[in-house]
Each structure stands twice: as C-alpha cells, then as structure tokens.
Design an enzyme around this catalytic site. Structure first.
Site, short mmCIF file in Angstrom:
data_model
loop_
_atom_site.label_atom_id
_atom_site.label_comp_id
_atom_site.label_asym_id
_atom_site.label_seq_id
_atom_site.Cartn_x
_atom_site.Cartn_y
_atom_site.Cartn_z
N ALA A 39 43.24 38.34 38.51
CA ALA A 39 44.43 37.56 38.90
C ALA A 39 44.42 36.19 38.23
CB ALA A 39 44.44 37.38 40.41
N GLY A 87 40.83 41.61 39.72
CA GLY A 87 41.97 42.43 39.33
C GLY A 87 41.69 43.17 38.03
N GLU A 90 40.06 46.20 38.95
CA GLU A 90 41.06 47.06 39.59
C GLU A 90 41.91 47.76 38.52
OE1 GLU A 90 42.41 43.87 42.06
OE2 GLU A 90 41.46 44.71 43.85
N GLU A 112 36.16 38.48 44.30
CA GLU A 112 37.23 37.82 45.06
C GLU A 112 36.74 37.05 46.28
OE1 GLU A 112 37.47 40.73 43.62
OE2 GLU A 112 39.52 41.20 43.00
C1 LIG Z 1 49.99 37.93 42.52
C2 LIG Z 1 48.84 38.55 41.79
C3 LIG Z 1 48.32 39.75 42.50
C4 LIG Z 1 47.03 40.24 41.99
C5 LIG Z 1 46.41 41.41 42.70
C6 LIG Z 1 44.97 41.52 42.36
C7 LIG Z 1 44.16 40.51 43.07
C8 LIG Z 1 42.74 40.48 42.59
O1 LIG Z 1 41.99 41.40 43.31
C9 LIG Z 1 42.25 39.07 42.78
C10 LIG Z 1 41.51 38.55 41.60
O2 LIG Z 1 41.47 39.12 40.56
S1 LIG Z 1 40.73 37.05 41.82
C11 LIG Z 1 40.10 36.72 40.22
C12 LIG Z 1 38.82 37.43 39.99
N1 LIG Z 1 38.36 37.18 38.62
C13 LIG Z 1 37.38 36.33 38.35
O3 LIG Z 1 36.78 35.74 39.23
C14 LIG Z 1 37.03 36.21 36.91
C15 LIG Z 1 37.12 34.78 36.49
N2 LIG Z 1 36.77 34.61 35.07
C16 LIG Z 1 35.50 34.67 34.64
O4 LIG Z 1 34.56 34.91 35.37
C17 LIG Z 1 35.26 34.41 33.18
O5 LIG Z 1 36.40 33.79 32.66
C18 LIG Z 1 34.98 35.69 32.36
C19 LIG Z 1 33.60 36.21 32.73
C20 LIG Z 1 36.01 36.75 32.61
C21 LIG Z 1 35.00 35.33 30.85
O6 LIG Z 1 34.10 34.29 30.61
P1 LIG Z 1 34.17 33.44 29.26
O7 LIG Z 1 34.40 34.35 28.12
O8 LIG Z 1 32.97 32.55 29.26
O9 LIG Z 1 35.50 32.59 29.40
P2 LIG Z 1 35.75 31.32 30.31
O10 LIG Z 1 35.34 30.10 29.57
O11 LIG Z 1 35.19 31.51 31.67
O12 LIG Z 1 37.32 31.37 30.46
C22 LIG Z 1 38.19 31.02 29.37
C23 LIG Z 1 39.41 30.33 29.94
O13 LIG Z 1 40.12 31.24 30.78
C24 LIG Z 1 40.27 30.69 32.08
N3 LIG Z 1 40.19 31.79 33.03
C25 LIG Z 1 39.26 32.77 33.08
N4 LIG Z 1 39.53 33.61 34.09
C26 LIG Z 1 40.68 33.16 34.66
C27 LIG Z 1 41.47 33.63 35.73
N5 LIG Z 1 41.16 34.75 36.40
N6 LIG Z 1 42.55 32.93 36.06
C28 LIG Z 1 42.90 31.81 35.40
N7 LIG Z 1 42.18 31.33 34.36
C29 LIG Z 1 41.09 32.01 34.00
C30 LIG Z 1 39.15 29.71 32.23
O14 LIG Z 1 39.43 28.74 33.22
C31 LIG Z 1 39.06 29.14 30.84
O15 LIG Z 1 40.10 28.20 30.72
P3 LIG Z 1 39.91 26.87 29.83
O16 LIG Z 1 41.17 26.11 30.06
O17 LIG Z 1 39.68 27.37 28.44
O18 LIG Z 1 38.70 26.19 30.40
#
Ligand SMILES: CCCCCCC[C@H](O)CC(=O)SCCNC(=O)CCNC(=O)[C@H](O)C(C)(C)COP(=O)([O-])OP(=O)([O-])OC[C@H]1O[C@@H](n2cnc3c(N)ncnc32)[C@H](O)[C@@H]1OP(=O)([O-])[O-]
Length: 621
Positions: A39, A87, A90, A112
C-alpha cells in the site's frame, strides 16, 4: 498501490475479462528490483477518520480486481524477482503458482501490524486458509517475514529459480503444462473439497486455543495496539464464513485502521522516520564512515563493562582500564556471552574470540595507541579531569577522547583536555548490551569532523548528534524530568505499584522506578551532589526537586543504591523475579492520599510531550 495503480489494476482486470477467451495464462511480474512494496504509505498518512467509507470502497475495489484475475479460469503465475511485502505479498498471492528467484535478501510477508494496519488486501483470509488458524498467526499477528526457501517449505512458493531471467520461461512452461487442468487455475480455498488446515473455530481443539488467544494478545499489547486485535478478529471471524464474506470483514477492519491516528503515528515513526534515520539523516553528509581499531575504556563499572562488551562484540580491540575492577568488568562480557553459548546462540569459539579482544588492565600505559578512549567513571568532575589527563597522552595520533557522561556539559569537561577540539560526548544507555541508542554530544570546541559517525555498536542511525545547545543533553534531561515526576509522585504518597502499573498501561516497557534502579539511584545522587557543588562555586544554592530528595533518601538513608548494588526501589532475589521493596509502603505511601489514575497517566505522558516539544524547539536533531 497508489490511486493511479488502482485505476490501472481495475482497467487491467476489465481487459482480461473481455479477452478471457483468448488468454491461456497470466503472468504477474515487476519491472523493478523489488516485486512490490504494498500500500502507498504516503497516501495512508493523508487519510482522515472521515475517509473511512472511501477507503473501504477502494480496498474492496482492489480486491474485486484481484478476484477477477484469480477466478478467470486461467493459470496465474507470480514471478517474484524480489521483495514482496504487505499489499505486495497480497498481489503475489493472486498467483495460483508462485515462482521466486533465490536471493537471501528477498523478503516476503505481511508487516502491516507493525505499522498499525492489517493485511486487509486478502492477506489475512488467504494466509489463514493456506496455513490454518494457528500456523498463520506468526505471519499475520507478529508480521514474521520469510525468504523464498521458507516460503517454499510453507507451500507459499512453488518453485525457486537461480536467476531472474529464468522466471518468465518457467512461468510460460507452467502455463503450457497447466492447459486443460482446471485445478491449476484455482486456489486451494476455491476448491469444492477445501478444508482449513487444523480446522475452523468450530473444531473444539481450535476453539479451546482461540478462547485464550485474545488474553494472550492483550498481555503482549496491553490493549494499546488496535491492529493485532483487529487482525486476530479478522482471522477468526473470517474462518467461520465463506471466502467473500471473510474478505469483506478484513476490508472493514482495515478501513478503520487506515484512517486512524494510531496508524499514522506508527507509519510515520516506524517507516518514514526510521528510514530517514537509517539513511543517515543525522550524520554529517561529507564524512566517510569511521570505525576505531582500538578503543580504551576508563572505568569498569556497570557502564564501562557494558561499553567494553559492545566494542568487542563489534570486533574492536578493547582495553578496559580500572584500578581494581578491570577483571570483574571483563567477566561481565563472559557472563553475557555465556548465556548465549548455553542457549546455543553462540559457539564457544566465537565467545573466546570476543573475550580475547578485551584486555583488562590497571595501567594507563596499556592504552597506548588507542584511536578512541571513552571515560566511563563516576559523574564527578575532578575524577573525570584526572582520568582524562592520565589517559589522553596515550591516544594514537589523530585519536580522540570521549566522555560517557550523562549529565555534565561536555564543554566543561573538555577544559581538562589538552585537545578540546578532539573531545566529544558519547553517551551509551544502560543496559549497554540491550540499548540501541548512542547519543553523540558536540562540545563548544569539538571539531565537527570529530563527529564522523562512529560505528561503535549500533546500526546506522541509532545515533543522535545533539550538539550542546541544551547545555545538558538530549536524552538525559528527557529521562530526568520524566523520572523526576515519577519519583515525585512516590514522594506525594502515591503507592509505588500504582505508578509502575499505570506507566506500563500507557505503554512504557517497564515501570519508571525499575528504570531508575537500572540506571542506579546512586548515579542520580552523584549528579545531585555535583550540581550542588557547581551552584555553590557560583555562590548559589541548588534547590533540589522533591524527586531528587527522595532518591537521595533512598541512597543515603535507606542504603538502596539501585539494582547493580543489590537493590533500590526493587528487591532482586537471586533466580526470581524482582519485587518492589516492601518498605516503600511504610516509608513513602501516605494513607488517604487521593489520586486519579487518569491524572497519573496524563502526568506521565504530558511530561514526555513537553520534553519532546522542547527538543524540537531547541533544534536537536
Ligand atoms: C487504499 C489501499 C488499499 C490497500 C489494500 C492492501 C493493504 C495492505 O495490506 C497494507 C500494506 O501494504 S501496508 C505496507 C506494507 N509494506 C511495507 O511495509 C513495505 C515498505 N517498504 C519497504 O520495506 C522497502 O521500501 C522495500 C523493502 C520494499 C524496498 O527497500 P529499498 O529498496 O531499500 O527501498 P527504500 O529506500 O526502502 O524505498 C525507496 C523509496 O520508496 C518509498 N517507499 C517504499 N515503500 C513504500 C510504501 N509502501 N509506501 C510509500 N512509500 C514507500 C520509501 O519511503 C523511499 O522513498 P524516498 O523518498 O526515496 O526515501
């Protein structure tokens, strides 16, 4: 999963529905190195409580599209070239067949709950139906992440390939082989003969375990985190109904959480702020990383011994100097590592290697060649000046000197140094082997490049450079004021168990009196004595707070200096849990004192809020 992505997904789902007759299979793949990050957390941060209905509709829209793809009647293959979280996982679960590239860095799973949300994009419903109500819990409720191998063992990934370029050929081969096999285009849980592994909540065995699950969860979260409770509810409620209803239940819980202040706070703290810290936000930009080769520690008390362990566990040669207690200080590292050896978490060889890095000594000459010396002696200005002058000449060329003081201004301590520009504060936190934070304090004369961030023990970013604008330091006044309020409450006659329990109820990991015991009440008294002395030198009289006076009584009158010295606010019976010192009741509690639990909670939290605001105001980074 930003709005644009949601629109694209809906269009793609409509398109495949139209083209159904000509589609033999669908491949889900990513053009990036990460498969999918889930998400859009920035979008979630913008949601308000009033957005609940809109968010619910969006979640349902996404899941409708997922469902269209996975029930089209053609095999869907997820090609997992990299990490798939939340997501993103998912999306991976849309695929009936999942192929991952072997990469130890790849992470799959549902983080999450750690962000105040739940896996409401089908994650709860599908993981529960795939693994069963009990086996799915660590992945849903505790956000346990896993790599490709574990995923394969769990049946969540079906094939692992050596490199990304093998993903598409394997996916095409799977689709070709799956033609004419309806089961290959169906999820387990969509089959007529599907049974939930381990049974549904109507199974008496599962029902028995589930009846205690909320209580077990509450014990962990103390009722302060809504997400795990919602996740458990969605798992259990969803397991009692059909798939589509289960999906809707998930969406409802998620919409509530996504629009809550709790989730916004957790996402901001645990994702965005944590990322910027890890990315080195507080580090000097141009300075290269630096790791000292040989570190000297002065004083083998609780802090010095802990710092010696932290250096040696990072592979740094460490000289632990103390007139009498150096061997005892090294024994602390033996004690810590032995626990790990006994539990099979460390080999005896590794323990021996770590211990061999610590050289206990009573002689300052053994410090020769250290490129960093950290003094960790009592909070007494004269003593600190004496050890600084004795040890500083032993520094290697270009080396620098640090004080682990928690309260005394660095610029003042630096006056004892021959090189005030190479004098910094490096404040470790007690217990050093557990606390990740290291605070670095710049004195008025410290050259900024002294602050090239030290890889002392913690990972990147667990370091705050707060300068000395506060005259004292960032954390210590923070702790000080917090504790003072709490000590003060005890002095007002409020029962100690009430203070300890209410602090835990507002989310503190241990009670404040327990913290004071850990950091040593005698330390507070040293600081008080030093402060009085400093005031006296200026012809003034320091007015100690009620909290300070109470701790002074504990140490000087009742001989209760803290945990390391046998007991403080608590007794520490060998091999048993600590218990509050029974005499606190007779000595401090006042019968008939009236207090409101909410007031006490507010006092504990307001103090934190005020101190935090003050740090922001004073520009502490
Ligand atoms: C209405 C919608 C409905 C949805 C329904 C589904 C709901 C779902 O179950 C809930 C979720 O998914 S909850 C979510 C669960 N997901 C997580 O918890 C995963 C969160 N993400 C991560 O853990 C890491 O980014 C990765 C391991 C994916 C990649 O690592 P890496 O290669 O070292 O890369 P990096 O350096 O970490 O990121 C690069 C840039 O992207 C940015 N950004 C990244 N993810 C973002 C996000 N989701 N969002 C926004 N931004 C996000 C990050 O801030 C950074 O920005 P900057 O401005 O350049 O600083």
């Amino acid at each position: 999963m930003c709005l644009q992505w949601q629109t694209d997904l809906t269009q793609a789902a409509e398109q495949v529905l139209k083209d159904k007759a000509s589609i033999q299979g669908i491949i889900l793949a990513s053009a990036k190195s990460t498969f999918f990050a889930g998400a859009d957390l920035k979008g979630v941060m913008r949601s308000q409580a009033s957005d609940g209905p809109r968010v619910f509709t969006e979640i349902e829209g996404i899941k409708k599209a997922f469902r269209t793809i996975e029930t089209l009647g053609v095999p869907v293959v997820s090609c997992l070239n990299g990490t798939a979280l939340g997501g993103g996982w998912e999306v991976a679960l849309i695929g009936h067949h999942r192929i991952a590239t072997a990469n130890p860095k790849t992470q799959f799973g549902l983080p999450e709950v750690t962000l105040g949300l739940i896996p409401g994009g089908g994650g709860i419903t599908k993981m529960t139906r795939q693994l069963g109500l009990l086996a799915a819990q660590p992945y849903v409720l505790e956000s346990k992440l896993f790599g490709p191998e574990e995923a394969q063992k769990l049946g969540l990934v079906h094939e692992i390939v050596a490199s990304d370029d093998q993903l598409r050929p394997r996916a095409l081969a799977h689709i070709a082989a799956a033609q004419g096999q309806p089961e290959a285009a169906q999820h387990l849980w969509d089959r007529k003969d599907y049974k939930m592994p381990g049974g549904t909540p109507s199974n008496p065995k599962i029902a028995g375990m589930l009846s205690v699950a909320p209580a077990v969860l509450k014990q962990k979260t103390r009722g302060l985190y809504p997400a795990p409770e919602a996740a458990l509810a969605a798992m259990v409620e969803g397991a009692m109904v059909d798939f589509d209803t289960a999906m809707r239940i998930e969406s409802r819980y998620l919409a509530g959480l996504m629009t809550s202040q709790v989730a916004r706070n957790m996402i901001n703290t645990f994702f965005f702020n944590m990322n910027s810290i890890k990315g080195g936000q507080s580090r000097p930009k141009a300075a290269p990383r630096y790791k000292p080769q040989k570190v000297g520690i002065l004083g083998a008390g609780m802090m010095g011994s802990g710092i010696a362990y932290s250096q040696a566990s990072r592979g740094i040669a460490t000289v632990l100097k103390d007139r009498e207690a150096a061997e005892k200080g090294k024994a602390y590292s033996h004690k810590l590592t032995q626990k790990r050896v006994d539990k099979g978490r460390m080999t005896a060889d590794k323990q021996a290697a770590l211990l061999s890095l610590i050289q206990p000594t009573a002689s300052a000459s053994d410090l020769k060649g250290c490129d960093l010396i950290i003094e960790a002696v009592f909070e007494n200005r004269e003593l600190k000046a004496k050890v600084t002058q004795e040890a500083e000449p032993m520094l290697a060329e270009g080396g620098f000197f640090a004080s682990n003081t928690s309260t005394l201004p660095i610029s003042g301590l630096a006056t004892a140094s021959a090189n005030a520009n190479k004098f910094v504060g490096i404040h470790f936190f007690s217990p050093v082997d557990k606390m990740q934070l290291v605070e670095i304090i710049r004195g008025a004369q410290t050259m900024t490049r002294r602050l090239r961030v030290l890889r002392l023990r913690a990972g990147p970013g667990q370091v705050a450079d707060c300068g000395e604008r506060l005259a004292r330091f960032l954390y210590q006044p923070y702790l000080w004021h917090l504790c003072d309020g709490r000590r003060g409450m005890l002095g007002e006659g409020i029962p100690a168990p009430v203070i300890e329990n209410l602090a835990m109820q507002v989310g503190m990991p241990v009670g404040p009196l327990a913290v004071l015991d850990e950091t040593a009440l005698s330390l507070s008294v040293h600081v008080l004595d030093q402060t009085r002395e400093d005031f006296a030198k200026e012809g003034k009289t320091y007015q100690a707070t009620p909290g300070e006076l109470l701790v002074e009584r504990m140490v000087k009158e009742h001989k209760r200096p803290g945990r390391a010295a046998g007991g403080g606010f608590y007794d520490y019976p060998a091999g048993q849990k600590k218990v509050l010192w029974p005499e606190l009741k007779t000595r401090f509690e006042k019968s008939g004192v009236s207090y409101s639990q909410q007031d006490i909670k507010d006092r504990l939290l307001y103090r934190q809020a005020v101190e935090t605001a003050r740090c922001l105001q004073e520009g502490v980074c």
